[in-house]
Enzyme design. Sequence first.
Site, short mmCIF file in Angstrom:
data_model
loop_
_atom_site.label_atom_id
_atom_site.label_comp_id
_atom_site.label_asym_id
_atom_site.label_seq_id
_atom_site.Cartn_x
_atom_site.Cartn_y
_atom_site.Cartn_z
N ASN A 3 105.67 -57.76 37.71
CA ASN A 3 105.16 -56.39 37.60
C ASN A 3 104.97 -55.79 39.00
O ASN A 3 103.89 -55.34 39.38
CB ASN A 3 103.84 -56.37 36.82
CG ASN A 3 103.59 -55.03 36.15
OD1 ASN A 3 104.33 -54.07 36.35
ND2 ASN A 3 102.55 -54.95 35.37
N HIS B 212 94.38 -52.55 32.47
CA HIS B 212 95.06 -53.21 31.37
C HIS B 212 94.42 -52.91 30.02
O HIS B 212 95.12 -52.86 29.01
CB HIS B 212 95.09 -54.73 31.59
CG HIS B 212 96.25 -55.18 32.43
ND1 HIS B 212 96.19 -55.25 33.80
CD2 HIS B 212 97.52 -55.56 32.09
CE1 HIS B 212 97.36 -55.66 34.27
NE2 HIS B 212 98.18 -55.85 33.26
#
Length: 472
Positions: A295, A326
């Site tokens: 990521n 998140h």
Amino acid sequence: QVNFVVCQLFALLAAIWFRTYLHSSKTSPFIRHVVATLLGLYLALFCFGWYALHFVIQSGISYYIMIIIGVENMHKYCFVFALGYLTVCQITRVYIFDYGQYSADFSGPMMIITQKITSLAFEIHDGMFRKNEDLTPSQRCLAVRRMPSLLEYLSYNCNFMGILAGPLCSYKDYITFIEGRSYQLQQSEANGKEDTKYEQTDPSPNVRCMTLAVLMLIATASWPVRFFYLYLSLMAARPKYYFAWTLADAINNAAGFGFRGYDKNGVTRWDLISNLRIQQIEFSTSFKMFLDNWNIQTALWLKRVCYERATFSPTIQTFILSAIWHGVYPGYYLTFLTGVLMTLAARAIRNNIRHYFVESPTVKLCYDVVTWTATQAAISYTVVPFVLLSVKPSFTFYSSCYFCLHIASILVLLVFPLKRTQKGSKKHESVQPLWSRKLEEESPLQKNSYSTTNNSFSQKQEITCRYQALKQ
């Protein structure tokens, strides 16, 4: 999930059409912005229904905040609003809808849009308010010197190439691509000077896209008894991210976005906004190397908006921001708190003992094998709560392992001194194991396409800085 895959495959075809029939040499930036935005919103509507309005609302209110607050403080207000709006949506999804239904949901694209909103707000603040000498090299290169129009802003946030799976890209790179200046810019910078050899060349992304398609099939395996199932099950969870991010990369490349110039041999590079490097992930020999190649664009966002700007404990602040971004499942926070401990312990070990094992190639190979095994075990151990989501099953797992790696990390930090690291230092590096380097030497495509994160970011800074110089 079916909708997501269908939309991404449609976006891949649309990207080829966009590059072919709406090329910057044939079409104005205005038309390219409009088409990219409308296609993006259509895909969002198809995939998520009227929940897609959240994307427009979040972007619209953030733009309004930028206009009315002014460049001095807008980055703070945009950061709080965008992250707060995302958190409210995540709470709604988790506690109003079915808990634990971990599928493609509307908060996923909002996470990417939140990154774009906050990054751009900081970049405008840096470019239009702060003095040039007060900026770090990376901030200076990414600084935006004028306020974007509403269309440019929506196009950047909601374009069809990145609305469903990203990845994050800088605003300057996106505008350069839309206006068709990326090819001309990169061509003149292959050797640091004007190079007429590539002046009229519009490089084809076909080879790059085919390579990405092959990489979507990659997976690896194995290590002993108790951690075998843990490693195997969590390794099996990675391919869906490999698939989604590699397909997203292919979509951007097919549209012509992602071109990062030529290497010294004149070979094209298409990894400007790549989000992962599978080989480096599977062969990582340190916690940092794994995170640097997983990521990637999110890691750069965390670095730009938090780590480089934190006044104390940048590592801890960055992990906390990552957990909030998140979502609201408690498992995320357990994972990132454990991740802080693991990162600090791994850094302490690396700083204090690694130099004893790098002189001899044989000893270095043995060291790489040991550190690879330890890294895979630590990563698997750390991300269990991220997959389980809830507190009870996560603590059940950790207690069954007697919290062994938590305790080991604390002991390491007590025994080994932890050297302070300078934010923005160029000394941070991701050192590849010997077998990974051999694989890259055997594969010229991968060698050109997959450099380390820090090299890629440094080259990106260099390109942007050169662009500013050319523009001036």
